[in-house]
Design a protein around this motif. Structure first.
Motif, PDB file in Angstrom:
ATOM      1  N   VAL A  94       0.313  -9.027  -3.556  1.00 15.01           N
ATOM      2  CA  VAL A  94       0.036  -7.728  -2.942  1.00 15.01           C
ATOM      3  C   VAL A  94      -0.085  -7.912  -1.437  1.00 15.01           C
ATOM      4  O   VAL A  94      -0.880  -8.726  -0.959  1.00 15.01           O
ATOM      5  CB  VAL A  94      -1.255  -7.110  -3.516  1.00 15.01           C
ATOM      6  N   VAL A  95       0.730  -7.170  -0.685  1.00 15.01           N
ATOM      7  CA  VAL A  95       0.705  -7.213   0.777  1.00 15.01           C
ATOM      8  C   VAL A  95       0.134  -5.888   1.284  1.00 15.01           C
ATOM      9  O   VAL A  95       0.140  -4.884   0.560  1.00 15.01           O
ATOM     10  CB  VAL A  95       2.126  -7.471   1.351  1.00 15.01           C
ATOM     11  N   PRO A  96      -0.387  -5.843   2.509  1.00 12.89           N
ATOM     12  CA  PRO A  96      -1.032  -4.624   3.015  1.00 12.89           C
ATOM     13  C   PRO A  96      -0.135  -3.390   3.000  1.00 12.89           C
ATOM     14  O   PRO A  96      -0.618  -2.270   2.869  1.00 12.89           O
ATOM     15  CB  PRO A  96      -1.399  -4.997   4.452  1.00 12.89           C
ATOM     16  N   GLU A  97       1.174  -3.577   3.105  1.00 15.53           N
ATOM     17  CA  GLU A  97       2.101  -2.446   3.113  1.00 15.53           C
ATOM     18  C   GLU A  97       2.084  -1.679   1.778  1.00 15.53           C
ATOM     19  O   GLU A  97       2.402  -0.499   1.727  1.00 15.53           O
ATOM     20  CB  GLU A  97       3.518  -2.969   3.369  1.00 15.53           C
ATOM     21  N   MET A  98       1.655  -2.341   0.712  1.00 17.34           N
ATOM     22  CA  MET A  98       1.646  -1.737  -0.618  1.00 17.34           C
ATOM     23  C   MET A  98       0.405  -0.888  -0.874  1.00 17.34           C
ATOM     24  O   MET A  98       0.345  -0.170  -1.875  1.00 17.34           O
ATOM     25  CB  MET A  98       1.725  -2.844  -1.687  1.00 17.34           C
ATOM     26  N   ILE A  99      -0.597  -0.942   0.012  1.00 21.97           N
ATOM     27  CA  ILE A  99      -1.855  -0.225  -0.200  1.00 21.97           C
ATOM     28  C   ILE A  99      -1.583   1.280  -0.317  1.00 21.97           C
ATOM     29  O   ILE A  99      -0.871   1.861   0.492  1.00 21.97           O
ATOM     30  CB  ILE A  99      -2.850  -0.508   0.943  1.00 21.97           C
ATOM     31  N   GLY A 100      -2.160   1.894  -1.345  1.00 19.67           N
ATOM     32  CA  GLY A 100      -1.988   3.325  -1.574  1.00 19.67           C
ATOM     33  C   GLY A 100      -0.880   3.649  -2.552  1.00 19.67           C
ATOM     34  O   GLY A 100      -0.790   4.773  -3.045  1.00 19.67           O
ATOM     35  N   SER A 101      -0.030   2.683  -2.863  1.00 20.83           N
ATOM     36  CA  SER A 101       1.057   2.899  -3.818  1.00 20.83           C
ATOM     37  C   SER A 101       0.542   2.749  -5.240  1.00 20.83           C
ATOM     38  O   SER A 101      -0.512   2.165  -5.475  1.00 20.83           O
ATOM     39  CB  SER A 101       2.172   1.886  -3.595  1.00 20.83           C
ATOM     40  N   ILE A 102       1.312   3.265  -6.189  1.00 25.95           N
ATOM     41  CA  ILE A 102       1.000   3.080  -7.596  1.00 25.95           C
ATOM     42  C   ILE A 102       2.151   2.299  -8.218  1.00 25.95           C
ATOM     43  O   ILE A 102       3.303   2.740  -8.180  1.00 25.95           O
ATOM     44  CB  ILE A 102       0.786   4.418  -8.315  1.00 25.95           C
ATOM     45  N   VAL A 103       1.828   1.135  -8.770  1.00 25.22           N
ATOM     46  CA  VAL A 103       2.828   0.261  -9.360  1.00 25.22           C
ATOM     47  C   VAL A 103       2.559   0.179 -10.860  1.00 25.22           C
ATOM     48  O   VAL A 103       1.420  -0.036 -11.269  1.00 25.22           O
ATOM     49  CB  VAL A 103       2.748  -1.153  -8.740  1.00 25.22           C
ATOM     50  N   ALA A 104       3.599   0.355 -11.664  1.00 29.32           N
ATOM     51  CA  ALA A 104       3.473   0.198 -13.118  1.00 29.32           C
ATOM     52  C   ALA A 104       3.926  -1.218 -13.444  1.00 29.32           C
ATOM     53  O   ALA A 104       5.108  -1.528 -13.366  1.00 29.32           O
ATOM     54  CB  ALA A 104       4.319   1.229 -13.846  1.00 29.32           C
ATOM     55  N   VAL A 105       2.977  -2.093 -13.792  1.00 29.19           N
ATOM     56  CA  VAL A 105       3.247  -3.503 -14.021  1.00 29.19           C
ATOM     57  C   VAL A 105       3.447  -3.736 -15.520  1.00 29.19           C
ATOM     58  O   VAL A 105       2.616  -3.327 -16.334  1.00 29.19           O
ATOM     59  CB  VAL A 105       2.088  -4.382 -13.497  1.00 29.19           C
ATOM     60  N   TYR A 106       4.524  -4.424 -15.875  1.00 33.57           N
ATOM     61  CA  TYR A 106       4.855  -4.692 -17.275  1.00 33.57           C
ATOM     62  C   TYR A 106       4.016  -5.846 -17.790  1.00 33.57           C
ATOM     63  O   TYR A 106       3.883  -6.870 -17.125  1.00 33.57           O
ATOM     64  CB  TYR A 106       6.343  -5.023 -17.398  1.00 33.57           C
ATOM     65  N   VAL A 114      -1.086   0.736 -11.934  1.00 24.69           N
ATOM     66  CA  VAL A 114      -2.118   0.122 -11.104  1.00 24.69           C
ATOM     67  C   VAL A 114      -2.036   0.745  -9.718  1.00 24.69           C
ATOM     68  O   VAL A 114      -0.979   0.701  -9.084  1.00 24.69           O
ATOM     69  CB  VAL A 114      -1.893  -1.406 -10.988  1.00 24.69           C
ATOM     70  N   GLU A 115      -3.132   1.351  -9.269  1.00 28.69           N
ATOM     71  CA  GLU A 115      -3.163   1.872  -7.904  1.00 28.69           C
ATOM     72  C   GLU A 115      -3.600   0.741  -6.984  1.00 28.69           C
ATOM     73  O   GLU A 115      -4.662   0.154  -7.168  1.00 28.69           O
ATOM     74  CB  GLU A 115      -4.130   3.051  -7.793  1.00 28.69           C
ATOM     75  N   ILE A 116      -2.768   0.440  -5.998  1.00 28.48           N
ATOM     76  CA  ILE A 116      -3.047  -0.681  -5.102  1.00 28.48           C
ATOM     77  C   ILE A 116      -4.094  -0.255  -4.083  1.00 28.48           C
ATOM     78  O   ILE A 116      -3.899   0.702  -3.343  1.00 28.48           O
ATOM     79  CB  ILE A 116      -1.764  -1.148  -4.380  1.00 28.48           C
ATOM     80  N   LYS A 117      -5.210  -0.990  -4.066  1.00 29.75           N
ATOM     81  CA  LYS A 117      -6.292  -0.731  -3.115  1.00 29.75           C
ATOM     82  C   LYS A 117      -6.354  -1.893  -2.133  1.00 29.75           C
ATOM     83  O   LYS A 117      -5.776  -2.949  -2.350  1.00 29.75           O
ATOM     84  CB  LYS A 117      -7.610  -0.586  -3.877  1.00 29.75           C
ATOM     85  N   SER A 118      -7.102  -1.687  -1.060  1.00 28.19           N
ATOM     86  CA  SER A 118      -7.123  -2.684   0.008  1.00 28.19           C
ATOM     87  C   SER A 118      -7.768  -3.997  -0.420  1.00 28.19           C
ATOM     88  O   SER A 118      -7.447  -5.051   0.136  1.00 28.19           O
ATOM     89  CB  SER A 118      -7.826  -2.122   1.240  1.00 28.19           C
ATOM     90  N   ASP A 119      -8.654  -3.979  -1.421  1.00 29.81           N
ATOM     91  CA  ASP A 119      -9.269  -5.237  -1.828  1.00 29.81           C
ATOM     92  C   ASP A 119      -8.383  -6.056  -2.761  1.00 29.81           C
ATOM     93  O   ASP A 119      -8.778  -7.136  -3.187  1.00 29.81           O
ATOM     94  CB  ASP A 119     -10.641  -4.996  -2.460  1.00 29.81           C
ATOM     95  N   MET A 120      -7.180  -5.572  -3.067  1.00 29.46           N
ATOM     96  CA  MET A 120      -6.235  -6.317  -3.903  1.00 29.46           C
ATOM     97  C   MET A 120      -5.294  -7.198  -3.087  1.00 29.46           C
ATOM     98  O   MET A 120      -4.483  -7.929  -3.662  1.00 29.46           O
ATOM     99  CB  MET A 120      -5.398  -5.349  -4.740  1.00 29.46           C
TER     100      MET A 120
END
Length: 154
Positions: A94-106, A114-120
């Motif tokens: 997880v990189v900072p650019e992904m913060i706020g996105s929602i990723v569906a992980v298989y 999974v909603e990407i938050k800054s602590d991830m």
């Protein structure tokens, strides 16, 4: 539809300023500053395994995921959540650019949103989509212990 959908950007920013939350920092750097970092500066902050991965270069599949996330976030009105992007890349960091996105992980069976938050930041996507069902221990059955061997079966 959320309440922020009808607001203009200025009102939304004013509302955000009213609700003060704890500022998140990753190794002493706030989220806004994390977004401004280059890949080289970010690689100096993360742990050794992630640093090695960044030094060896981002391959085609992780870059394609980041492009899809950018596209999903681009078309969203202020205050709304972007549509989720499906991926099998459990080993994506997880990189900072992904913060706020929602990723569906298989996870091998279904896609977990999974909603990407800054602590991830710095963790793998697979850490947030468990791939096994945790064991729930019940009562022991016949043959579980030596004493159960001598129960007469009529």
């Amino acid at each position: 539809m959320s309440a922020a959908a009808g607001m203009d950007k200025a009102k939304y920013e004013e509302l955000k300023k009213k609700r003060q939350f704890r500022k998140f920092t990753y190794r002493g750097i706030e989220t806004d500053d994390l977004l401004k970092l280059t890949n080289d500066q970010l690689s100096e902050l993360v742990c050794a395994r992630a640093r090695r991965r960044f030094q060896r270069g981002l391959k085609r599949k992780p870059m394609a995921l980041i492009k899809k996330l950018r596209k999903a976030k681009k078309d969203v009105p202020v205050g709304e959540k972007p549509p989720h992007v499906k991926t099998h890349l459990r080993n994506m960091i997880v990189v900072p650019e992904m913060i706020g996105s929602i990723v569906a992980v298989y996870n091998g069976k279904v896609f977990n949103a999974v909603e990407i938050k800054s602590d991830m930041v710095g963790h793998y996507l697979g850490e947030f989509s468990i791939s096994y069902k945790p064991v729930t221990h019940g009562r022991p059955g016949i043959g579980a212990t030596h004493s159960s061997r001598f129960i007469p079966l009529k």
